[in-house]
Design a protein around this motif. Structure first.
Motif, PDB file in Angstrom:
ATOM      1  N   ALA A  37       0.836  -1.211   0.000  1.00  0.00           N
ATOM      2  CA  ALA A  37       0.000   0.000   0.000  1.00  0.00           C
ATOM      3  C   ALA A  37       0.869   1.258   0.000  1.00  0.00           C
ATOM      4  CB  ALA A  37      -0.935  -0.012   1.205  1.00  0.00           C
ATOM      5  N   GLN A  38       2.023   1.191   0.665  1.00  0.00           N
ATOM      6  CA  GLN A  38       2.929   2.337   0.721  1.00  0.00           C
ATOM      7  C   GLN A  38       3.624   2.573  -0.624  1.00  0.00           C
ATOM      8  OE1 GLN A  38       5.634   1.518   3.943  1.00  0.00           O
ATOM      9  NE2 GLN A  38       4.005   1.336   5.466  1.00  0.00           N
ATOM     10  N   ASP A  39       3.698   1.489  -1.440  1.00  0.00           N
ATOM     11  CA  ASP A  39       4.407   1.589  -2.724  1.00  0.00           C
ATOM     12  C   ASP A  39       3.492   1.956  -3.883  1.00  0.00           C
ATOM     13  OD1 ASP A  39       6.729   0.860  -1.435  1.00  0.00           O
ATOM     14  OD2 ASP A  39       6.525  -1.275  -1.904  1.00  0.00           O
ATOM     15  N   LEU A  40       2.194   2.115  -3.617  1.00  0.00           N
ATOM     16  CA  LEU A  40       1.239   2.355  -4.704  1.00  0.00           C
ATOM     17  C   LEU A  40       1.560   3.607  -5.500  1.00  0.00           C
ATOM     18  CD1 LEU A  40      -2.307   1.407  -3.338  1.00  0.00           C
ATOM     19  CD2 LEU A  40      -0.994   0.296  -5.148  1.00  0.00           C
ATOM     20  N   ASN A  41       1.962   4.672  -4.814  1.00  0.00           N
ATOM     21  CA  ASN A  41       2.197   5.951  -5.498  1.00  0.00           C
ATOM     22  C   ASN A  41       3.383   5.908  -6.454  1.00  0.00           C
ATOM     23  OD1 ASN A  41       0.046   7.179  -4.163  1.00  0.00           O
ATOM     24  ND2 ASN A  41       1.326   7.791  -2.428  1.00  0.00           N
ATOM     25  N   SER A  42       4.244   4.919  -6.278  1.00  0.00           N
ATOM     26  CA  SER A  42       5.423   4.827  -7.145  1.00  0.00           C
ATOM     27  C   SER A  42       5.213   3.892  -8.333  1.00  0.00           C
ATOM     28  CB  SER A  42       6.630   4.343  -6.325  1.00  0.00           C
ATOM     29  OG  SER A  42       6.399   3.039  -5.811  1.00  0.00           O
ATOM     30  N   VAL A  43       3.997   3.337  -8.456  1.00  0.00           N
ATOM     31  CA  VAL A  43       3.713   2.421  -9.564  1.00  0.00           C
ATOM     32  C   VAL A  43       3.552   3.209 -10.853  1.00  0.00           C
ATOM     33  CG1 VAL A  43       2.119   0.703 -10.492  1.00  0.00           C
ATOM     34  CG2 VAL A  43       2.617   0.751  -8.039  1.00  0.00           C
ATOM     35  N   ASP A  44       4.302   2.790 -11.876  1.00  0.00           N
ATOM     36  CA  ASP A  44       4.247   3.480 -13.164  1.00  0.00           C
ATOM     37  C   ASP A  44       2.959   3.126 -13.911  1.00  0.00           C
ATOM     38  OD1 ASP A  44       5.055   3.519 -16.285  1.00  0.00           O
ATOM     39  OD2 ASP A  44       6.259   4.981 -15.162  1.00  0.00           O
ATOM     40  N   SER A  45       2.469   4.067 -14.704  1.00  0.00           N
ATOM     41  CA  SER A  45       1.221   3.855 -15.445  1.00  0.00           C
ATOM     42  C   SER A  45       1.341   2.783 -16.523  1.00  0.00           C
ATOM     43  CB  SER A  45       0.756   5.167 -16.088  1.00  0.00           C
ATOM     44  OG  SER A  45       1.739   5.663 -16.976  1.00  0.00           O
ATOM     45  N   LEU A  81      -1.618  -3.934 -14.973  1.00  0.00           N
ATOM     46  CA  LEU A  81      -2.965  -3.907 -14.407  1.00  0.00           C
ATOM     47  C   LEU A  81      -3.784  -2.707 -14.899  1.00  0.00           C
ATOM     48  CD1 LEU A  81      -2.665  -5.043 -10.667  1.00  0.00           C
ATOM     49  CD2 LEU A  81      -3.423  -6.344 -12.651  1.00  0.00           C
ATOM     50  N   PHE A  82      -3.114  -1.657 -15.358  1.00  0.00           N
ATOM     51  CA  PHE A  82      -3.836  -0.491 -15.851  1.00  0.00           C
ATOM     52  C   PHE A  82      -4.651  -0.833 -17.103  1.00  0.00           C
ATOM     53  CE2 PHE A  82      -0.863   1.672 -13.093  1.00  0.00           C
ATOM     54  CZ  PHE A  82      -1.573   2.773 -12.644  1.00  0.00           C
ATOM     55  N   ASP A 104       0.066  -6.167  -6.593  1.00  0.00           N
ATOM     56  CA  ASP A 104      -0.991  -6.330  -7.588  1.00  0.00           C
ATOM     57  C   ASP A 104      -2.368  -6.220  -6.933  1.00  0.00           C
ATOM     58  OD1 ASP A 104       0.751  -6.652  -9.707  1.00  0.00           O
ATOM     59  OD2 ASP A 104       0.802  -8.834  -9.546  1.00  0.00           O
ATOM     60  N   PHE A 105      -2.503  -6.837  -5.782  1.00  0.00           N
ATOM     61  CA  PHE A 105      -3.784  -6.822  -5.076  1.00  0.00           C
ATOM     62  C   PHE A 105      -4.161  -5.392  -4.667  1.00  0.00           C
ATOM     63  CE2 PHE A 105      -6.286  -7.095  -1.140  1.00  0.00           C
ATOM     64  CZ  PHE A 105      -7.338  -7.897  -1.562  1.00  0.00           C
ATOM     65  N   GLN A 106      -3.206  -4.686  -4.106  1.00  0.00           N
ATOM     66  CA  GLN A 106      -3.472  -3.317  -3.679  1.00  0.00           C
ATOM     67  C   GLN A 106      -3.776  -2.411  -4.870  1.00  0.00           C
ATOM     68  OE1 GLN A 106      -3.717  -1.882  -0.651  1.00  0.00           O
ATOM     69  NE2 GLN A 106      -3.437  -3.848   0.396  1.00  0.00           N
ATOM     70  N   LYS A 143      -7.143  -0.226  -5.821  1.00  0.00           N
ATOM     71  CA  LYS A 143      -7.087   1.219  -6.095  1.00  0.00           C
ATOM     72  C   LYS A 143      -7.728   1.544  -7.447  1.00  0.00           C
ATOM     73  CE  LYS A 143      -3.865   5.122  -6.413  1.00  0.00           C
ATOM     74  NZ  LYS A 143      -4.413   5.632  -7.697  1.00  0.00           N
ATOM     75  N   LEU A 144      -7.418   0.752  -8.461  1.00  0.00           N
ATOM     76  CA  LEU A 144      -7.952   1.006  -9.794  1.00  0.00           C
ATOM     77  C   LEU A 144      -9.471   0.847  -9.823  1.00  0.00           C
ATOM     78  CD1 LEU A 144      -5.254  -0.762 -12.015  1.00  0.00           C
ATOM     79  CD2 LEU A 144      -5.624   1.696 -11.728  1.00  0.00           C
ATOM     80  N   LEU A 145      -9.962  -0.158  -9.118  1.00  0.00           N
ATOM     81  CA  LEU A 145     -11.411  -0.342  -9.055  1.00  0.00           C
ATOM     82  C   LEU A 145     -12.074   0.838  -8.350  1.00  0.00           C
ATOM     83  CD1 LEU A 145     -11.670  -4.163  -8.268  1.00  0.00           C
ATOM     84  CD2 LEU A 145     -12.455  -3.018 -10.342  1.00  0.00           C
TER      85      LEU A 145
END
Length: 219
Positions: A75-83, A87-88, A109-111, A115-117
């Motif tokens: 959850a802490q790493d979500l903001n650093s996930v590239d577009s 999963l996008f 992936d789960f987190q 977030k995407l949903l």
């Protein structure tokens, strides 16, 4: 299953990744074992990483804590996930499948799926998540489809020599898998396990008869 027994929590073909998870667990006072079950000898001399198998093992009672820890870190790493993350490109139904089969995906992936949903206006509350997890355990607890061909081959090998039939019987009788909650269960149904037990018994008898005949023929 003995509650103090260590069972496989995650598998890696990279020792550094396994050690990193181990260090993380240690920092949070979660007892673990690191086991290297890679092939002892590589006939190709290629040192192929695909053949490496490092396993982080936990006590079943610690599975929930370890999974929760991984989810918090993800959850802490979500903001650093590239577009460009795959999963996008998932549809809503595909993202929901990540939820339904959480054990097949990483914590990140789960987190990210959650977030995407949420970003798309698809809400999944805690009760629904717990219900999905419980249903997943029920599904994974079902015995594997009866291996009819393996059963037939096992009985044939029993009467041809015994030893290979015994090994197949042992596999059918004892093979287990670990559920996402740490519980270990037998893979095959009671019916198939009974076949395995019979193969072991008949195989031992056939092997003893073979040894006796061989011994008598040498006299």
């Amino acid at each position: 299953m003995i509650e103090d027994q260590f069972v496989t929590f995650q598998r890696f073909n990279d020792k550094a990744a396994a050690l990193a998870l181990g260090d993380m667990l240690k920092q949070h006072h979660i007892e673990y074992l690191l086991e290297d079950v890679s092939a002892n000898f590589d006939v190709t001399f290629a040192n192929n990483e695909i053949d490496k198998d490092f396993r982080i093992k936990l006590k079943p009672s610690n599975f929930d804590n370890a999974n929760q820890l991984l989810q918090e870190i993800a959850a802490q790493d979500l903001n650093s996930v590239d577009s460009s993350h795959y999963l996008f490109n998932f549809t809503d139904d595909e993202l929901k499948e990540v939820f339904e089969k959480q054990d097949e995906w990483s914590a990140l992936d789960f987190q990210l799926a959650q977030k995407l949903l949420n970003d798309r206006g698809v809400r999944i509350d805690l009760n629904e998540i717990n219900s999905i997890r419980a249903q997943r355990i029920v599904e994974l607890s079902k015995p594997e489809k009866s291996p009819i061909l393996l059963v037939v081959i096992g009985y044939i090998l029993v009467f041809l020599g015994g030893l290979l039939g015994i090994l197949i019987g042992w596999y059918l009788r004892n093979q287990q898998k670990t559920l996402p909650n740490g519980e270990q269960i037998h893979i095959y149904s009671n019916k198939d396990r009974i076949h395995g037990e019979r193969m072991m018994i008949l195989g031992v008898i056939a092997l003893l008869i073979y040894i006796l005949v061989k011994f008598l023929s040498m006299r």
